[in-house]
Design a protein around this motif. Sequence first.
Motif, mmCIF file in Angstrom:
data_model
loop_
_atom_site.group_PDB
_atom_site.id
_atom_site.type_symbol
_atom_site.label_atom_id
_atom_site.label_comp_id
_atom_site.label_asym_id
_atom_site.label_seq_id
_atom_site.Cartn_x
_atom_site.Cartn_y
_atom_site.Cartn_z
ATOM 1 N N ARG A 143 0.028 -1.500 0.190
ATOM 2 C CA ARG A 143 -0.448 0.090 -0.113
ATOM 3 C C ARG A 143 1.524 1.064 0.060
ATOM 4 N NH1 ARG A 143 -4.334 -0.766 4.926
ATOM 5 N NH2 ARG A 143 -2.397 -1.098 6.037
ATOM 6 N N ARG A 144 2.147 0.826 0.296
ATOM 7 C CA ARG A 144 2.573 2.874 -0.017
ATOM 8 C C ARG A 144 3.402 2.688 -1.392
ATOM 9 N NH1 ARG A 144 7.047 -0.092 3.894
ATOM 10 N NH2 ARG A 144 6.788 -1.972 2.308
ATOM 11 N N GLU A 145 3.031 4.047 -1.756
ATOM 12 C CA GLU A 145 3.635 4.421 -3.005
ATOM 13 C C GLU A 145 4.354 6.115 -3.133
ATOM 14 O OE1 GLU A 145 0.438 8.098 -5.223
ATOM 15 O OE2 GLU A 145 -0.163 5.187 -5.745
ATOM 16 N N ILE A 146 5.778 5.201 -4.346
ATOM 17 C CA ILE A 146 7.267 6.380 -4.334
ATOM 18 C C ILE A 146 6.346 7.397 -5.204
ATOM 19 C CG2 ILE A 146 8.365 6.977 -4.581
ATOM 20 C CD1 ILE A 146 8.719 4.565 -2.866
ATOM 21 N N SER A 147 7.014 8.383 -3.969
ATOM 22 C CA SER A 147 5.903 9.480 -4.855
ATOM 23 C C SER A 147 7.382 10.592 -6.099
ATOM 24 C CB SER A 147 6.031 10.960 -4.318
ATOM 25 O OG SER A 147 4.841 10.311 -2.860
#
Length: 498
Positions: A143-147
């Motif tokens: 659920r972690r998204e790299i910005s």
Amino acid sequence: MDDAVPFGATLGIVCLVGLLAVLSNRLSTRLRVPAPAFFLVGAAVASDLVPALGGLDITTVQRLVTVALVVILFDGGMHIGVTRFRSAAGAIVWLGVAGTVVTAAALAAAAHWLFGFDWYLALLLGTALAPTDPAVVFSVLGRREISGPSGVLLEGESGANDPVGIALLVAILSAGTAAGWGAVGTGLLVFALQMVVGAVVGLAGGRALLVFMRRVPLPSEGLYPLRVLASAGVVFGVATVLQGSGFLAVFVAGIVLGDERAPYKREIERFHSALASLAEIVAFTLLGLTVQLKTLPDGRAWLIGLVLAVLMAFVVRPVLVGLVLLPVRLSRAERVFVLWSGLKGAVPVLLGTYILTTHDPGALRVYDVVFVVVLFSVVVSGGLVPWLATRLALPMRVVEPEPWALGLRFRDEPHGMHRYTVAAGAPADGASIEALPMGENAWVSFVSRAGALVQVRGETVLEAGDELLVLAEPDVADEVEGLFTGVPDGAPDVGAEG
């Protein structure tokens, strides 16, 4: 009716396996191992334990996986969209093409000089291992998204280098084992034709599909996603018939559609996202069934695969591809993360099946090596991705599930209504709504933050990741977009130095 019970049992078992595949993502999150590894290894083990499962015709597997990749690439293109692609277009194209060629050449040289593969097989092996797969990376991140640019670059690179790798393998197979500049010229011509035709057909097909979606109504909502899916298949078919890369064509067509409005667009996107997830499961499972684990010790395939995997992870990708990445403007942390996260997925194994069909005496050995490299990349390199992202302090946000939705339907296209997500570093990030220079012809009517509604007031301070519904007149829409995304419509490409 005599076969009703066996058929029912078979259907039940297949669906149970599918259910376990869907639930494997929960196990993947706990073990920090990408879900595709479970599909690939599980299918390989099953084919050894039940030989009948491994009896699939290799051509049938290739065709089914090709369909799965068409779905995955089209969905990936729509997820990127024109705006995100344009923000790093130069970097994506440069890394997708040059990075693939450099990786293929380096691995081919290693296979030839270290393990004695003849140059033809070595080139096929290196080319098969060149493409990357961001789905593996994002599977590990959960659920972690790299910005920031690193996330866009990883997605774009994989979407670009899959067609490039496939076209390069086709070019080598077309040139055959012939030696001399004639073979090189033939290979380059085939490769260039694949790329140019694929890009042109993708652009034209994407624009034509967009007009088709907007101007031709259908009697049922459920038909709209099916129309887009069928149209993506048509784009692939046209490009392939014209001797171009069908994979590049569907990826480009997806990018063209990504940011555009069309009837039932959100439903179309949800359908294709779910279908892409299913396609990933099918692709890795089918490819796993073609692997025979008992043949890995033959010809030291497991040892060769491990050595090449280590070389690729610690030499080829960080050093050689790192040189290719030098012209691209990235922070040190982003550069390290992109270079480490070039993980392998379904495409290398698919390309390995094409090598099998050459009937070369060393083809099976090459295929086993490809499997070992992909498995190492997915399990070992992929397992370290979350730790590395945290260690490098990359900008990440946790995307919490939002199972509840509230929406409005409109008979005609709402031209003045726009949906934005506040980007980190954009003018709106950290600014109050009343401080934004939107003028009297635009106003924020809806704000969602972390899955919850935020009351819209002049003093409301916006944050990166906020989702906004904005009403704006056409003459100020481009300026308003720049306030929230940081990339106003028509902005030049800033993905590479020049």
